[in-house]
Design an enzyme around this catalytic site. Structure first.
Site, PDB file in Angstrom:
ATOM      1  CG  ASP A 261      -1.090  -5.444   3.772  1.00 17.65           C
ATOM      2  OD1 ASP A 261      -0.291  -6.467   4.090  1.00 17.65           O
ATOM      3  OD2 ASP A 261      -2.310  -5.811   4.268  1.00 17.65           O
TER       4      ASP A 261
ATOM      5  CB  SER B  47      -4.968   6.067   7.002  1.00 18.71           C
ATOM      6  OG  SER B  47      -5.420   5.331   7.891  1.00 18.71           O
TER       7      SER B  47
ATOM      8  CG  ASN C 212      -6.689  -5.908   5.040  1.00 22.24           C
ATOM      9  OD1 ASN C 212      -6.679  -6.831   6.044  1.00 22.24           O
ATOM     10  ND2 ASN C 212      -6.404  -5.865   3.969  1.00 22.24           N
TER      11      ASN C 212
ATOM     12  N   GLY D  93      -3.084   6.310   1.603  1.00 24.16           N
ATOM     13  CA  GLY D  93      -3.123   5.732   0.012  1.00 24.16           C
ATOM     14  C   GLY D  93      -4.577   5.348  -0.078  1.00 24.16           C
TER      15      GLY D  93
ATOM     16  N   GLY E 172      -1.057  -2.000  -1.707  1.00 23.17           N
ATOM     17  CA  GLY E 172      -0.333  -1.172  -1.308  1.00 23.17           C
ATOM     18  C   GLY E 172       1.167  -1.500  -0.476  1.00 23.17           C
TER      19      GLY E 172
ATOM     20  CG  ASP F 178      10.449  -0.708  -1.371  1.00 26.41           C
ATOM     21  OD1 ASP F 178       9.619  -1.095  -0.378  1.00 26.41           O
ATOM     22  OD2 ASP F 178      10.405  -1.404  -2.385  1.00 26.41           O
ATOM     23  CB  ILE F 179       8.782   0.628   4.217  1.00 30.50           C
ATOM     24  CG1 ILE F 179       9.011   0.896   5.719  1.00 30.50           C
ATOM     25  CG2 ILE F 179       7.547  -0.437   3.891  1.00 30.50           C
ATOM     26  CD1 ILE F 179       7.779   1.272   6.534  1.00 30.50           C
TER      27      ILE F 179
END
Ligand code: ADP
Length: 175
Positions: free
Chosen positions: A39, A122, A29, A124, A37, A15-16
């Site tokens: 973000d 990109s 976005n 996801g 996601g 998990d980032i």
């Protein structure tokens, strides 16, 4: 590719939002005002101050990047980049994805970051094919790092095992 560059790139599953490099990258976005996601996960973990700072940035074009502080995240900075939506490949998607990685690393260098973690941009809800995305990401990262020794380590933080396999293969097959 130079083996010493390869050895500065790591692929992990995780998990980032839990990682603590100098900067993590957000697959954002163009509004930079949050989404789903990765973000959504980054904004939840960083707390509301991240959205406040993002509101001052005036959005971001696809393939470009903007930097903020990390707030409650263990990472010092968040570098936000809107990846391209996959429309079949004839709308410059590959060049734009390459540009995301290069733009993020350029901002990292400019802000004194030595360690940077990326999610799989990109692939996801933007539906970029994973095989193509992994090759573009690894080649962009390795190319940049070969010219920029100040970036000591870059990691791809893959959320699932399948994504991790594609990035591992791309790194192994890097020419
Ligand atoms: P995009 O809109 O650029 O496609 P997504 O957030 O939908 O972005 O997905 C990009 C990648 O990020 C996907 O592989 C997804 O599984 C992954 N992802 C989602 N949450 C996390 C997280 N917390 N840490 C790392 N990767 C994540």
């Amino acid at each position: 590719m130079d083996q010493t560059v390869k050895s500065r790139i790591e692929i992990i599953q995780g998990d980032i939002t839990k990682q603590s490099p100098d900067a993590i990258v957000n697959a954002a976005n163009c509004s930079l005002l949050g989404g789903g996601g990765v973000d959504g996960a980054i904004h939840r973990a960083a707390g509301p101050e991240l959205l406040e700072e993002c509101r001052t940035l005036g959005g971001c074009k696809t393939g470009q990047a903007k930097i903020t502080k990390g707030y409650k995240l263990p990472a010092k900075f968040v570098i936000h980049t809107p990846g391209p939506v996959w429309h079949g490949g004839k709308q410059n998607e590959e060049a734009l994805l390459n540009s995301c990685y290069v733009s993020c690393l350029t901002l990292a260098s400019e802000n004194g970051c030595k360690t940077v973690d990326f999610p799989s941009i990109s692939t996801g809800v933007y539906h970029f094919p994973l095989d193509k995305a992994a090759k573009i990401a690894i080649s962009a990262i390795a190319g940049y790092m070969s010219r920029h020794p100040e970036i000591e380590r870059v990691r791809m933080v893959c959320f699932d095992a399948r994504t991790k396999e594609y990035y591992e293969n791309a790194l192994e097959n890097l020419k």
